[in-house]
Design an enzyme around this catalytic site. Structure first.
Site, PDB file in Angstrom:
ATOM      1  N   TYR A  56       0.834  -1.198   0.000  1.00 30.11           N
ATOM      2  CA  TYR A  56       0.000   0.000   0.000  1.00 30.11           C
ATOM      3  C   TYR A  56       0.871   1.251   0.000  1.00 30.11           C
ATOM      4  CZ  TYR A  56      -3.727  -3.281   0.787  1.00 30.11           C
ATOM      5  OH  TYR A  56      -4.605  -4.327   0.633  1.00 30.11           O
ATOM      6  N   TYR A  99     -15.532   2.984   3.436  1.00 27.94           N
ATOM      7  CA  TYR A  99     -14.820   1.997   2.627  1.00 27.94           C
ATOM      8  C   TYR A  99     -13.841   1.262   3.536  1.00 27.94           C
ATOM      9  CZ  TYR A  99     -11.772  -0.025  -0.946  1.00 27.94           C
ATOM     10  OH  TYR A  99     -11.031  -0.890  -1.712  1.00 27.94           O
ATOM     11  N   HIS A 138     -13.842  -4.536  -1.074  1.00 25.15           N
ATOM     12  CA  HIS A 138     -13.522  -5.419  -2.198  1.00 25.15           C
ATOM     13  C   HIS A 138     -12.903  -6.702  -1.651  1.00 25.15           C
ATOM     14  CE1 HIS A 138     -13.373  -1.344  -4.051  1.00 25.15           C
ATOM     15  NE2 HIS A 138     -14.026  -1.971  -5.013  1.00 25.15           N
ATOM     16  N   ASN A 143     -11.516 -15.741  -2.572  1.00 22.28           N
ATOM     17  CA  ASN A 143     -11.394 -15.734  -1.106  1.00 22.28           C
ATOM     18  C   ASN A 143     -12.747 -16.025  -0.446  1.00 22.28           C
ATOM     19  OD1 ASN A 143     -10.702 -15.342   1.555  1.00 22.28           O
ATOM     20  ND2 ASN A 143      -9.578 -13.435   1.181  1.00 22.28           N
ATOM     21  N   ALA A 146     -13.226 -15.136   3.347  1.00 24.09           N
ATOM     22  CA  ALA A 146     -13.515 -13.726   3.621  1.00 24.09           C
ATOM     23  C   ALA A 146     -14.947 -13.374   3.224  1.00 24.09           C
ATOM     24  CB  ALA A 146     -12.525 -12.827   2.884  1.00 24.09           C
ATOM     25  N   ILE A 147     -15.392 -13.872   2.086  1.00 29.54           N
ATOM     26  CA  ILE A 147     -16.759 -13.577   1.627  1.00 29.54           C
ATOM     27  C   ILE A 147     -17.773 -14.078   2.657  1.00 29.54           C
ATOM     28  CG2 ILE A 147     -18.484 -14.099  -0.149  1.00 29.54           C
ATOM     29  CD1 ILE A 147     -15.965 -14.224  -2.114  1.00 29.54           C
ATOM     30  N   TYR A 150     -17.748 -11.868   5.868  1.00 28.99           N
ATOM     31  CA  TYR A 150     -18.489 -10.610   5.748  1.00 28.99           C
ATOM     32  C   TYR A 150     -19.996 -10.831   5.660  1.00 28.99           C
ATOM     33  CZ  TYR A 150     -14.024  -8.260   5.180  1.00 28.99           C
ATOM     34  OH  TYR A 150     -12.773  -7.775   5.395  1.00 28.99           O
TER      35      TYR A 150
END
Length: 185
Positions: A56, A99, A138, A143, A146-147, A150
């Site tokens: 990043y 975000y 995003h 993944n 992770a999906i 969430y």
């Protein structure tokens, strides 16, 4: 060896992710939280480099430092940085969106409730903020862990973006979104 009933419970948790999934294999880790500051931003950079396959830039960390309490660091034993949630608030004409840029926990401390605590703290703050009507993020299409993570918090897959990531495979991502319902004044 695991008994069939334990395997069946795990399978149920995977195919029905809206049910709260208990931490079955490790105990919940006692962590405390703190904001990102000029003094600890280098620690956060080191943490993110060790967790994520992308590097990043300075703009990312500037946004994070300007996000107020939406960016939180998780410390174990008061001074060992084990995880962080990095966010930015995007202002629109009539409302704002949160975000969630990254949420990560160092591998030895995963499955101990740290990521859950970070996300819950962030979503609770957003729910109390009358200006924020949505949180979004995003996730790489491959993944599934992770999906499902969430989705347990009310996020829904809203869109797919092809070639979102430049240096990781697959390069595609899903956009996950959670709407905040507001009581009318």
């Amino acid at each position: 060896a695991m008994q069939f009933d334990e395997l069946a419970e795990d399978y149920d948790a995977i195919i029905n992710p809206m049910q709260p999934v208990e931490q079955r294999y490790k105990k919940k880790l006692p962590v405390c939280f703190g904001p990102i500051t000029d003094k600890n931003v280098e620690q956060v950079k080191t943490l993110n480099r060790s967790i994520f396959p992308v590097k990043y830039n300075d703009k990312f960390y500037n946004d994070v430092q300007n996000s107020g309490n939406y960016t939180q660091l998780a410390y174990y034993s008061t001074d060992i940085l084990v995880g962080a949630i990095c966010c930015r608030v995007e202002k629109k004409e009539d409302a704002s969106r949160l975000y969630i840029m990254t949420i990560g926990v160092l591998a030895p401390y995963r499955c101990c409730g740290v990521g859950t605590s970070l996300l819950e703290m962030c979503l609770n703050l957003a729910a109390e903020d009358a200006d924020i009507d949505e949180a979004y993020l995003h996730v790489q299409t491959s993944n599934t862990d992770a999906i499902n993570f969430y989705k347990r918090f009310g996020f829904e897959v809203k869109d797919k973006i092809l070639n979102y990531y430049k240096r990781i495979d697959p390069p595609d991502c899903f956009v996950l979104s959670k709407q905040f319902t507001r009581r009318s004044q």
